[in-house]
Write an enzyme that holds these catalytic residues in place. Structure first.
Site, short mmCIF file in Angstrom:
data_model
loop_
_atom_site.label_atom_id
_atom_site.label_comp_id
_atom_site.label_asym_id
_atom_site.label_seq_id
_atom_site.Cartn_x
_atom_site.Cartn_y
_atom_site.Cartn_z
N SER A 192 0.83 -1.21 0.00
CA SER A 192 0.00 0.00 0.00
C SER A 192 0.86 1.26 0.00
CB SER A 192 -1.00 -0.02 1.14
OG SER A 192 -0.39 -0.39 2.33
N ASP A 201 6.46 2.98 6.65
CA ASP A 201 6.42 2.34 5.33
C ASP A 201 6.58 3.38 4.22
OD1 ASP A 201 5.74 0.33 7.04
OD2 ASP A 201 3.65 0.20 6.41
C1 GLA Z 1 2.51 -1.49 9.39
C2 GLA Z 1 2.30 0.02 9.48
C3 GLA Z 1 3.58 0.72 9.94
C4 GLA Z 1 4.14 0.09 11.20
C5 GLA Z 1 4.22 -1.44 11.07
C6 GLA Z 1 4.62 -2.11 12.34
O1 GLA Z 1 3.43 -1.79 8.39
O2 GLA Z 1 1.92 0.54 8.23
O3 GLA Z 1 3.32 2.10 10.12
O4 GLA Z 1 3.38 0.46 12.31
O5 GLA Z 1 2.98 -1.99 10.63
O6 GLA Z 1 5.92 -1.77 12.69
#
Ligand code: GLA
Length: 390
Positions: free
Chosen positions: A137, A181
């Site tokens: 995403s 991310d």
């Molecule tokens: C997902 C979320 C991130 C982070 C991870 C856990 O990927 O999008 O922002 O919180 O989980 O570290």
């Protein structure tokens, strides 16, 4: 060493460009791309203002596009065989075409930030597995920022792009995710991990030692990130911070936690975050000092904490991580991303990495009846856009 090649090519050899021209009856003018990410350590710390150590990976999402003279966005997903559209003057989430909400949310965020959006024909294609903890995403969001920037003739700084992607998740998708991310996808540097301080958004590139390899092991069990478990963890962390009177768990210590009266589950969540932040900084020192044994041990510790204190692992993730650790040349292995399914990441001695793939695949299939996907990745370059030349 076998590596996962990004999708590249010229107009005739590139399926995305060929399909674009067939669908829209004109050539694409730009290709925007953004990678997925793997997080080496620092899990669930980002929404606590803490530290993370991800890398962009060689799997990516690409958007071919041609600007339009009006405000219409025609949007199609090659892999899903779906299409939809919206006007940049009236951007709403779609109930029927949920996949498009990442793009719609980014367009809405850019507009709210004052960027002059222009319509475009867009075709999306990617090879980041969806729902596997590798941030498909965020890759779509960061590619969308690049695509709208190319169409409208503007560029967006990486931190602003990341915040717009995060707002799209919060407002158009309903997942209260952190910023890791999007930052990893926007800022990725070839051959480097990124130590990011999520509070200040300062970051430092940490070279992946030349004798190290990053192995991704997909359990092939998919998760739903929007599921309440993620948002629930976030509230528990906020409750712990509030009990200690600090703005975020980033500011807390184990001593402070020992002095407050909170439910046991909240205490366990907070303990994970406080210790995980410390592990990240120690892991950076280990990587920078070439101490892969220590870096791997910290990764193992992170996994056990996510399993026992944060409770976001799964039977399959635990089996996969254990099988990886048994391999010759494996320094450490842990679940990566939010958890509840998806992938593990292992830090391997490069010369042993290739041999681990069939061995782990076979044992995992025997143990679970599921067929996993294992692949090596190098740390890759972050999102960008290029003009298509014929
Ligand atoms: C997902 C979320 C991130 C982070 C991870 C856990 O990927 O999008 O922002 O919180 O989980 O570290």
């Amino acid at each position: 060493m076998r590596n996962d090649k990004s999708m590249t090519g010229n107009r005739t050899g590139d399926k995305l460009l060929v399909e674009f021209e067939r669908r829209y009856e004109r050539p694409a003018a730009f290709i925007a791309r953004a990678p997925g990410r793997v997080n080496m350590i620092g899990e669930h710390t980002d929404y606590n203002d803490g530290f993370v150590l991800p890398a962009a990976i060689e799997r990516e999402t690409r958007i071919a596009l041609a600007p339009r003279d009006d405000g219409e966005v025609r949007l199609a997903a090659l892999d899903l065989n779906r299409h939809t559209g919206f006007n940049v003057d009236a951007i709403e989430p779609s109930l029927d075409e949920g996949w498009s909400n990442y793009v719609r949310g980014v367009a809405a965020g850019l507009r709210a930030a004052g960027y002059a959006l222009r319509g475009a024909d867009m075709l999306v294609h990617g090879n980041v597995p969806i729902g596997s903890g590798l941030s498909s995403s965020a890759a779509l969001e960061m590619a969308s920022v690049q695509a709208f920037g190319a169409a409208g003739g503007f560029t967006v700084p990486p931190d602003a792009a990341a915040r717009i992607g995060q707002a799209a998740e919060h407002q158009f998708v309903g997942a209260k995710t952190g910023l890791m991310d999007q930052l990893a996808s926007a800022l990725g540097q070839a051959g480097h991990l990124l130590l990011i301080d999520i509070r200040s958004l300062e970051y430092r590139a940490v070279p992946v030692p030349t004798n190290a390899a990053i192995l991704i092991a997909d359990t092939s069990v998919r998760r739903q990130l929007a599921s309440s478990a993620y948002n629930e963890r976030r509230s528990q962390c906020e409750a712990a911070a509030a009990a200690m009177g600090v703005p975020a768990l980033r500011d807390a210590t184990l001593d402070m936690l020992a002095k407050v009266d909170v439910p046991d589950v909240v205490r366990r969540r907070a303990t994970h975050i406080i210790e995980e932040n410390a592990r990240v900084l120690e892991a950076v020192a280990a990587f920078e000092g070439g101490d892969l044994l220590r870096a791997g041990a910290l990764m193992n510790g992170s996994h056990f904490s996510l399993r026992d204190l944060y409770e976001v692992s799964s039977k399959e993730l635990d089996i996969m991580a254990a099988l990886l650790r048994e391999q010759p040349g494996c320094y450490g292995a842990r679940l990566t991303g939010a958890g509840f399914g998806g992938c593990c990441v292992a830090l391997m001695e490069a010369s042993h990495a290739e041999a681990a793939i069939p061995a782990v695949a076979k044992s995992y299939e025997q143990a679970t009846g599921l067929r996993p996907a294992l692949y090596l990745t190098r740390a890759a370059t972050g999102a960008n856009v290029r003009a298509v030349t014929s």
